[in-house]
Design a protein around this motif. Structure first.
Motif, PDB file in Angstrom:
ATOM      1  N   ASN A 165      -3.518  35.029  45.277  1.00 21.01           N
ATOM      2  CA  ASN A 165      -2.290  34.554  44.620  1.00 21.01           C
ATOM      3  C   ASN A 165      -1.773  33.254  45.229  1.00 21.01           C
ATOM      4  OD1 ASN A 165      -0.951  35.284  46.979  1.00 21.01           O
ATOM      5  ND2 ASN A 165       0.029  37.088  46.114  1.00 21.01           N
ATOM      6  N   GLY A 166      -2.643  32.569  45.975  1.00 21.59           N
ATOM      7  CA  GLY A 166      -2.233  31.346  46.664  1.00 21.59           C
ATOM      8  C   GLY A 166      -1.758  30.245  45.734  1.00 21.59           C
ATOM      9  N   ILE A 167      -2.545  29.931  44.723  1.00 18.56           N
ATOM     10  CA  ILE A 167      -2.194  28.840  43.806  1.00 18.56           C
ATOM     11  C   ILE A 167      -0.911  29.167  43.051  1.00 18.56           C
ATOM     12  CG2 ILE A 167      -2.919  27.576  41.749  1.00 18.56           C
ATOM     13  CD1 ILE A 167      -5.804  27.771  42.789  1.00 18.56           C
ATOM     14  N   GLU A 168      -0.807  30.400  42.583  1.00 24.01           N
ATOM     15  CA  GLU A 168       0.379  30.830  41.833  1.00 24.01           C
ATOM     16  C   GLU A 168       1.646  30.737  42.701  1.00 24.01           C
ATOM     17  OE1 GLU A 168       2.117  34.982  39.910  1.00 24.01           O
ATOM     18  OE2 GLU A 168      -0.005  34.808  40.421  1.00 24.01           O
ATOM     19  N   ASN A 206      -4.994  21.413  45.979  1.00 21.76           N
ATOM     20  CA  ASN A 206      -4.866  19.965  45.792  1.00 21.76           C
ATOM     21  C   ASN A 206      -5.564  19.488  44.518  1.00 21.76           C
ATOM     22  OD1 ASN A 206      -3.246  19.239  47.993  1.00 21.76           O
ATOM     23  ND2 ASN A 206      -4.984  19.120  49.387  1.00 21.76           N
ATOM     24  N   SER A 207      -6.640  20.162  44.149  1.00 21.59           N
ATOM     25  CA  SER A 207      -7.390  19.752  42.950  1.00 21.59           C
ATOM     26  C   SER A 207      -6.635  20.053  41.655  1.00 21.59           C
ATOM     27  CB  SER A 207      -8.752  20.447  42.919  1.00 21.59           C
ATOM     28  OG  SER A 207      -8.609  21.823  42.613  1.00 21.59           O
ATOM     29  N   LYS A 208      -5.616  20.927  41.744  1.00 24.55           N
ATOM     30  CA  LYS A 208      -4.844  21.302  40.556  1.00 24.55           C
ATOM     31  C   LYS A 208      -3.797  20.242  40.185  1.00 24.55           C
ATOM     32  CE  LYS A 208      -6.631  25.433  39.911  1.00 24.55           C
ATOM     33  NZ  LYS A 208      -7.405  25.775  38.711  1.00 24.55           N
ATOM     34  N   ASN A 209      -3.567  19.289  41.101  1.00 23.09           N
ATOM     35  CA  ASN A 209      -2.573  18.222  40.857  1.00 23.09           C
ATOM     36  C   ASN A 209      -1.207  18.783  40.448  1.00 23.09           C
ATOM     37  OD1 ASN A 209      -4.344  16.027  41.399  1.00 23.09           O
ATOM     38  ND2 ASN A 209      -5.266  16.304  39.380  1.00 23.09           N
ATOM     39  N   ILE A 210      -0.766  19.784  41.195  1.00 26.38           N
ATOM     40  CA  ILE A 210       0.541  20.396  40.946  1.00 26.38           C
ATOM     41  C   ILE A 210       1.635  19.408  41.356  1.00 26.38           C
ATOM     42  CG2 ILE A 210       2.036  22.360  41.538  1.00 26.38           C
ATOM     43  CD1 ILE A 210      -0.652  23.799  42.405  1.00 26.38           C
ATOM     44  N   ASP A 211       2.684  19.318  40.548  1.00 23.60           N
ATOM     45  CA  ASP A 211       3.803  18.427  40.874  1.00 23.60           C
ATOM     46  C   ASP A 211       4.343  18.735  42.266  1.00 23.60           C
ATOM     47  OD1 ASP A 211       3.629  17.170  38.476  1.00 23.60           O
ATOM     48  OD2 ASP A 211       5.315  18.217  37.534  1.00 23.60           O
ATOM     49  N   ASN A 212       4.609  17.652  43.026  1.00 21.71           N
ATOM     50  CA  ASN A 212       5.191  17.749  44.372  1.00 21.71           C
ATOM     51  C   ASN A 212       4.271  18.401  45.398  1.00 21.71           C
ATOM     52  OD1 ASN A 212       7.604  16.643  43.374  1.00 21.71           O
ATOM     53  ND2 ASN A 212       8.330  18.674  42.762  1.00 21.71           N
ATOM     54  N   ILE A 213       2.982  18.476  45.102  1.00 23.39           N
ATOM     55  CA  ILE A 213       2.055  19.099  46.052  1.00 23.39           C
ATOM     56  C   ILE A 213       0.917  18.147  46.391  1.00 23.39           C
ATOM     57  CG2 ILE A 213       0.347  20.900  46.418  1.00 23.39           C
ATOM     58  CD1 ILE A 213       2.801  22.255  46.489  1.00 23.39           C
ATOM     59  N   HIS A 214       0.859  17.757  47.642  1.00 16.82           N
ATOM     60  CA  HIS A 214      -0.381  17.202  48.192  1.00 16.82           C
ATOM     61  C   HIS A 214      -0.414  17.664  49.640  1.00 16.82           C
ATOM     62  CE1 HIS A 214      -3.901  14.844  48.931  1.00 16.82           C
ATOM     63  NE2 HIS A 214      -3.330  14.364  50.022  1.00 16.82           N
ATOM     64  N   MET A 215      -1.230  18.646  49.908  1.00 17.58           N
ATOM     65  CA  MET A 215      -1.225  19.297  51.209  1.00 17.58           C
ATOM     66  C   MET A 215      -2.291  18.703  52.119  1.00 17.58           C
ATOM     67  SD  MET A 215      -0.462  23.231  50.144  1.00 17.58           S
ATOM     68  CE  MET A 215      -2.175  23.595  49.865  1.00 17.58           C
ATOM     69  N   ARG A 247     -12.795  28.896  56.837  1.00 25.17           N
ATOM     70  CA  ARG A 247     -13.403  28.231  55.674  1.00 25.17           C
ATOM     71  C   ARG A 247     -12.667  28.607  54.394  1.00 25.17           C
ATOM     72  NH1 ARG A 247     -19.896  28.920  57.070  1.00 25.17           N
ATOM     73  NH2 ARG A 247     -20.008  27.155  58.525  1.00 25.17           N
ATOM     74  N   ASP A 248     -12.277  29.868  54.288  1.00 24.27           N
ATOM     75  CA  ASP A 248     -11.556  30.321  53.095  1.00 24.27           C
ATOM     76  C   ASP A 248     -10.205  29.611  52.966  1.00 24.27           C
ATOM     77  OD1 ASP A 248     -13.568  32.058  52.374  1.00 24.27           O
ATOM     78  OD2 ASP A 248     -12.591  33.851  53.185  1.00 24.27           O
ATOM     79  N   LEU A 249      -9.508  29.428  54.084  1.00 29.15           N
ATOM     80  CA  LEU A 249      -8.207  28.755  54.029  1.00 29.15           C
ATOM     81  C   LEU A 249      -8.380  27.293  53.644  1.00 29.15           C
ATOM     82  CD1 LEU A 249      -5.192  29.553  54.577  1.00 29.15           C
ATOM     83  CD2 LEU A 249      -5.414  28.221  56.677  1.00 29.15           C
ATOM     84  N   LYS A 250      -9.393  26.649  54.222  1.00 23.19           N
ATOM     85  CA  LYS A 250      -9.688  25.258  53.882  1.00 23.19           C
ATOM     86  C   LYS A 250     -10.001  25.125  52.389  1.00 23.19           C
ATOM     87  CE  LYS A 250     -11.348  20.958  54.518  1.00 23.19           C
ATOM     88  NZ  LYS A 250     -10.563  19.799  54.933  1.00 23.19           N
ATOM     89  N   GLN A 251     -10.776  26.062  51.861  1.00 23.46           N
ATOM     90  CA  GLN A 251     -11.147  26.013  50.454  1.00 23.46           C
ATOM     91  C   GLN A 251      -9.928  26.201  49.558  1.00 23.46           C
ATOM     92  OE1 GLN A 251     -14.280  25.195  49.219  1.00 23.46           O
ATOM     93  NE2 GLN A 251     -13.027  24.970  47.370  1.00 23.46           N
ATOM     94  N   LEU A 252      -9.016  27.095  49.964  1.00 21.88           N
ATOM     95  CA  LEU A 252      -7.793  27.271  49.175  1.00 21.88           C
ATOM     96  C   LEU A 252      -6.991  25.985  49.139  1.00 21.88           C
ATOM     97  CD1 LEU A 252      -5.784  28.999  47.586  1.00 21.88           C
ATOM     98  CD2 LEU A 252      -4.814  29.748  49.780  1.00 21.88           C
ATOM     99  N   CYS A 253      -6.911  25.294  50.269  1.00 24.22           N
ATOM    100  CA  CYS A 253      -6.199  24.015  50.327  1.00 24.22           C
ATOM    101  C   CYS A 253      -6.833  23.008  49.368  1.00 24.22           C
ATOM    102  CB  CYS A 253      -6.208  23.494  51.755  1.00 24.22           C
ATOM    103  SG  CYS A 253      -5.141  22.068  52.025  1.00 24.22           S
ATOM    104  N   VAL A 254      -8.154  22.924  49.383  1.00 26.40           N
ATOM    105  CA  VAL A 254      -8.869  22.021  48.477  1.00 26.40           C
ATOM    106  C   VAL A 254      -8.599  22.392  47.020  1.00 26.40           C
ATOM    107  CG1 VAL A 254     -11.177  21.318  47.693  1.00 26.40           C
ATOM    108  CG2 VAL A 254     -10.676  21.449  50.149  1.00 26.40           C
ATOM    109  N   ASP A 255      -8.639  23.698  46.729  1.00 22.88           N
ATOM    110  CA  ASP A 255      -8.421  24.174  45.355  1.00 22.88           C
ATOM    111  C   ASP A 255      -7.015  23.828  44.868  1.00 22.88           C
ATOM    112  OD1 ASP A 255     -10.969  25.193  45.381  1.00 22.88           O
ATOM    113  OD2 ASP A 255     -10.359  27.271  45.711  1.00 22.88           O
TER     114      ASP A 255
END
Length: 233
Positions: A141-144, A188-197, A178-186
């Motif tokens: 549920n990270g992205i959500e 950032n790839s969504k281009n959510i407003d106000n998010i660049h981690m 590795r899983d946490l790094k991948q979540l961060c990449v995922d």
């Protein structure tokens, strides 16, 4: 035996540098946070005099006391579990809150930040190993969750944090980093407003070297700097 804090800091920094070299990273991209919970101010000043300026605390009352009594140029990080009723004591006083483990807590931080006319830098805590005794959102549920928190005013989501399981072999935690790094990449790839981690807070005394190899930008090291904690205080 007296703990040689300056030597310990030097050794940890060397380990970070070597881990960066092995993984093709710049050591300047990794911040060492000295975890000083339960430690007296004298020991923090030993670390300060050895060049440390970034400290992490787990308990709000202890954190506020140290902020009030130690040098003003220290950068304080709240790294422990934060209750909503304690938020008001630290917003505007700490450089970053690492342990934002729910939308409810984020809302409370947002409310205090708006009230004080400040922006709170936060990290979203992820329970990567799904440990029952740990706080944090799940990878699933990270992205959500991040998307929902990003809508709140007064917050700047800088990245993610995790506390991996305590293991005797740090290799056992590599997959979690590795899983946490991948979540961060995922995210950032969504281009959510106000998010660049760009912050990954992961790795402690027993596994920070592995965490750096897997992309940690902040490591939270206590025992390797200050020695074992005294829980009888």
């Amino acid at each position: 035996m007296e703990t040689n804090i300056a030597l310990n800091i030097e050794n940890v920094k060397k380990n970070i540098e070597q881990a960066c070299l092995r993984s093709g990273r710049n050591p300047k991209d990794v911040t060492l946070i000295a975890v000083s919970k339960t430690k007296p101010n004298e020991m923090l000043m030993d670390a300060y005099n050895a060049g440390m300026r970034t400290f992490g605390e787990n308990y709000v009352q202890e954190l506020v006391s140290k902020i009030d009594t130690l040098p003003d140029d220290i950068e304080w990080h709240m790294i422990g579990h934060l209750q909503t009723n304690k938020v008001k004591y630290i917003v505007g006083k700490v450089a970053m809150i690492h342990s934002v483990d729910s939308v409810k807590l984020a809302r409370e931080i947002s409310k205090e930040a708006v009230k004080r006319n400040v922006t709170a830098d936060i990290l979203i805590e992820v329970n990567v190993a799904l440990e029952e005794n740990k706080f944090g959102i799940t990878l699933e549920n990270g992205i959500e969750t991040v998307t929902e928190i990003a809508k709140l005013p007064g917050l700047n989501i800088r990245g993610l944090m995790t506390s991996a399981p305590y293991v005797s072999n740090p290799e056992d935690n590599r997959k979690y980093f590795r899983d946490l790094k991948q979540l961060c990449v995922d995210i950032n790839s969504k281009n959510i407003d106000n998010i660049h981690m760009d912050v990954l807070s992961m790795g402690m005394t027993n596994d920070y070297i592995t965490a750096v190899e897997e992309g940690a930008t902040m490591v939270r090291v206590g025992t390797a700097i200050f020695g074992a904690r005294n829980y009888n205080k």
